[in-house]
Motif scaffolding. Structure first.
Motif, PDB file in Angstrom:
ATOM      1  N   GLU A  48       0.819  -1.211   0.000  1.00 14.78           N
ATOM      2  CA  GLU A  48       0.000   0.000   0.000  1.00 14.78           C
ATOM      3  C   GLU A  48       0.855   1.264   0.000  1.00 14.78           C
ATOM      4  O   GLU A  48       0.484   2.266  -0.633  1.00 14.78           O
ATOM      5  N   GLU A  49       1.981   1.233   0.684  1.00 14.63           N
ATOM      6  CA  GLU A  49       2.872   2.410   0.672  1.00 14.63           C
ATOM      7  C   GLU A  49       3.463   2.631  -0.706  1.00 14.63           C
ATOM      8  O   GLU A  49       3.591   3.780  -1.163  1.00 14.63           O
ATOM      9  N   TRP A  50       3.802   1.553  -1.389  1.00 15.36           N
ATOM     10  CA  TRP A  50       4.295   1.704  -2.764  1.00 15.36           C
ATOM     11  C   TRP A  50       3.201   2.255  -3.679  1.00 15.36           C
ATOM     12  O   TRP A  50       3.457   3.163  -4.483  1.00 15.36           O
ATOM     13  N   LEU A  51       1.987   1.732  -3.567  1.00 14.89           N
ATOM     14  CA  LEU A  51       0.906   2.196  -4.434  1.00 14.89           C
ATOM     15  C   LEU A  51       0.576   3.660  -4.169  1.00 14.89           C
ATOM     16  O   LEU A  51       0.301   4.427  -5.108  1.00 14.89           O
ATOM     17  N   LYS A  52       0.623   4.073  -2.926  1.00  9.58           N
ATOM     18  CA  LYS A  52       0.406   5.485  -2.588  1.00  9.58           C
ATOM     19  C   LYS A  52       1.475   6.360  -3.247  1.00  9.58           C
ATOM     20  O   LYS A  52       1.182   7.423  -3.819  1.00  9.58           O
ATOM     21  N   THR A  53       2.711   5.899  -3.204  1.00  6.68           N
ATOM     22  CA  THR A  53       3.814   6.641  -3.829  1.00  6.68           C
ATOM     23  C   THR A  53       3.619   6.735  -5.333  1.00  6.68           C
ATOM     24  O   THR A  53       3.813   7.800  -5.938  1.00  6.68           O
ATOM     25  N   PHE A  54       3.223   5.630  -5.963  1.00  5.15           N
ATOM     26  CA  PHE A  54       2.985   5.642  -7.410  1.00  5.15           C
ATOM     27  C   PHE A  54       1.880   6.641  -7.767  1.00  5.15           C
ATOM     28  O   PHE A  54       2.003   7.396  -8.740  1.00  5.15           O
ATOM     29  N   ARG A  55       0.794   6.653  -6.996  1.00  4.27           N
ATOM     30  CA  ARG A  55      -0.312   7.576  -7.277  1.00  4.27           C
ATOM     31  C   ARG A  55       0.137   9.025  -7.169  1.00  4.27           C
ATOM     32  O   ARG A  55      -0.198   9.860  -8.025  1.00  4.27           O
ATOM     33  N   GLU A  56       0.887   9.332  -6.125  1.00  2.00           N
ATOM     34  CA  GLU A  56       1.331  10.716  -5.924  1.00  2.00           C
ATOM     35  C   GLU A  56       2.273  11.168  -7.029  1.00  2.00           C
ATOM     36  O   GLU A  56       2.184  12.324  -7.494  1.00  2.00           O
ATOM     37  N   ALA A  57       3.157  10.299  -7.468  1.00  2.00           N
ATOM     38  CA  ALA A  57       4.060  10.663  -8.562  1.00  2.00           C
ATOM     39  C   ALA A  57       3.305  10.791  -9.878  1.00  2.00           C
ATOM     40  O   ALA A  57       3.583  11.688 -10.685  1.00  2.00           O
ATOM     41  N   ARG A  58       2.315   9.923 -10.079  1.00  2.00           N
ATOM     42  CA  ARG A  58       1.508   9.999 -11.312  1.00  2.00           C
ATOM     43  C   ARG A  58       0.729  11.304 -11.355  1.00  2.00           C
ATOM     44  O   ARG A  58       0.582  11.918 -12.432  1.00  2.00           O
ATOM     45  N   ASP A  59       0.251  11.756 -10.200  1.00  2.00           N
ATOM     46  CA  ASP A  59      -0.476  13.027 -10.142  1.00  2.00           C
ATOM     47  C   ASP A  59       0.406  14.202 -10.539  1.00  2.00           C
ATOM     48  O   ASP A  59      -0.103  15.245 -10.977  1.00  2.00           O
ATOM     49  N   LEU A  60       1.728  14.039 -10.382  1.00  2.00           N
ATOM     50  CA  LEU A  60       2.668  15.096 -10.777  1.00  2.00           C
ATOM     51  C   LEU A  60       3.051  15.000 -12.256  1.00  2.00           C
ATOM     52  O   LEU A  60       3.784  15.846 -12.757  1.00  2.00           O
ATOM     53  N   GLY A  61       2.604  13.944 -12.922  1.00  2.00           N
ATOM     54  CA  GLY A  61       2.887  13.804 -14.350  1.00  2.00           C
ATOM     55  C   GLY A  61       3.852  12.692 -14.705  1.00  2.00           C
ATOM     56  O   GLY A  61       4.214  12.551 -15.875  1.00  2.00           O
ATOM     57  N   ALA A  62       4.303  11.895 -13.731  1.00  2.00           N
ATOM     58  CA  ALA A  62       5.201  10.789 -14.045  1.00  2.00           C
ATOM     59  C   ALA A  62       4.511   9.805 -14.987  1.00  2.00           C
ATOM     60  O   ALA A  62       3.336   9.473 -14.799  1.00  2.00           O
TER      61      ALA A  62
END
Length: 393
Positions: A48-62
């Motif tokens: 879940e911590e990894w998925l949260k990190t992926f979502r936050e980076a994707r929101d920045l445009g990754a």
């Protein structure tokens, strides 16, 4: 120090995220880029911590996500990460030794939207491949290569080159062709982490490099567009440094297994910088405002000769980690540059590399293989050097 780029309104990205989801690995490669003291790090991020990190980076445009390690297949939740990240809109690349990739798992990756599998080999021969990784894995890797083709993934092959295998360049390329590889990366070892510990035994001679480039170019001419072959020379044989990760905190975000967010794989080593953990901070603040990511962004931090150099936009002073490792100050010009007052540190190592070295069988007792025992030993050594009063182990 001026924090160039600290104005968050002018910062874009990251575009590329590398998730080092574990430092566990069944291989013990002598050139591994994982930190030498990895065995002393804290617990890995949860799913879940990894998925949260992926979502936050994707929101920045990754848009691109690399899942690496260690060996990422040591975790049993990689399929979940791939599926969830693909659904978020990432192009997901699995970077693997192949150990642990079964048909059941690759079928799950295909269904989950995995875009690419990058498979590593240590050499074209079973003997040297298994020596360099201190494992018996060549035959298993060969089976995995067939599995990748069976599931209609592009065959992306990575072989780290160095003194011990670079003379096999023709055989390595022929192996790649026989496997049906579409992309081959022949990246000469860069001297960080475990490769730095073994630099004496890994740096190729100039004659070896020139021969390898000639062989590679002839192979390119023969295969044409059928295969893309990338040949990356070691920094030490250049007179200008690379623009590390296309600039500090410009494109690339690395998240280590314990959650530490870094602008490059090796930045953890730099003293005086506090890098944030994704457990404690959201990716937006980490990328745009954290002191660790703004420290060397842009060029406001530069000293001479970089500060007034007309070429500074080409390389941004080179690699901060290399500057620190070789000169003791991360703000110095990368010694690879022949304008650096420390360039002699590079040329001295290059000259040493022209001397004969013993064959692999003779250096086995003294070369440093990547494993937990050696990791703790090196961590204790570093702690003693810093004058720490508590034992790392």
């Amino acid at each position: 120090m001026q924090k160039a780029g600290s104005d968050s309104s002018k910062v874009t990205g990251p575009l590329w995220v590398n998730a080092e989801i574990t430092y566990k690995c069944p291989l013990h490669c002598v050139f591994c880029y994982n930190p030498v003291d990895y065995a002393t790090f804290g617990p890995e991020l949860t799913t879940e911590e990894w998925l949260k990190t992926f979502r936050e980076a994707r929101d920045l445009g990754a848009v691109q996500l690399g899942i690496s390690g260690g060996e990422p297949l040591m975790r049993d939740d990689v399929e979940i990460m791939v599926s969830e990240a693909s659904a978020m809109g990432y192009y997901v690349n699995l970077i693997t030794s192949g150990i642990g990739l079964t048909e059941k798992r690759i079928a799950a990756f295909k269904e989950g939207g995995l875009g690419q599998i990058q498979l590593s080999f240590q050499d074209s021969t079973k003997e040297l491949n298994d020596f360099l990784s201190s494992t018996r894995t060549f035959d298993l890797k060969s089976k995995v290569a067939k599995l990748i083709k069976q599931y209609e993934y592009p065959m992306v092959l990575n072989v780290v080159l160095h003194r011990l295998n670079i003379d096999h360049i023709q055989q390595i390329l022929e192996m790649a062709e026989a496997m049906g590889a579409e992309h081959v990366e022949l990246a000469n070892s860069q001297y960080y982490a475990w490769a730095m510990e073994n630099r004496k035994y890994l740096m190729p001679s100039r004659k070896q490099l020139e021969h390898a480039e000639e062989v590679t170019n002839r192979f390119r001419d023969r295969v044409g567009n059928k295969m893309k072959v990338y040949f990356v020379v070691p920094d030490y044989y250049s007179t200008r440094p690379k623009k590390c990760m296309n600039g500090w905190g410009v494109v690339f975000l690395n998240v280590a297994a314990d959650g530490l967010a870094l602008p490059c794989h090796e930045a953890r080593m730099l003293p005086g910088l506090e890098f944030p953990n994704v457990r404690d901070h959201d990716v937006r603040w980490i990328w745009q405002e954290s002191p660790g990511f703004t420290a060397y962004r842009g060029d406001g931090w530069m000293k001479e000769p970089c500060k007034s150099c007309p070429e500074k936009e080409n390389d941004l002073g080179g690699c901060r980690c290399q500057a620190f490792m070789l000169t003791g100050d991360a703000a110095n010009a990368d010694p690879v540059c022949d304008k650096s007052p420390y360039h002699h540190l590079i040329t001295e190592q290059v000259e040493l590399a022209q001397q004969p070295q013993p064959p692999a069988a003779e250096i086995k007792p003294i070369i440093l293989f990547r494993d937990d025992k050696n990791s703790r030993k090196l961590a204790d050594k570093e702690a003693a050097h810093r004058g720490d009063t508590t034992a790392v182990t």
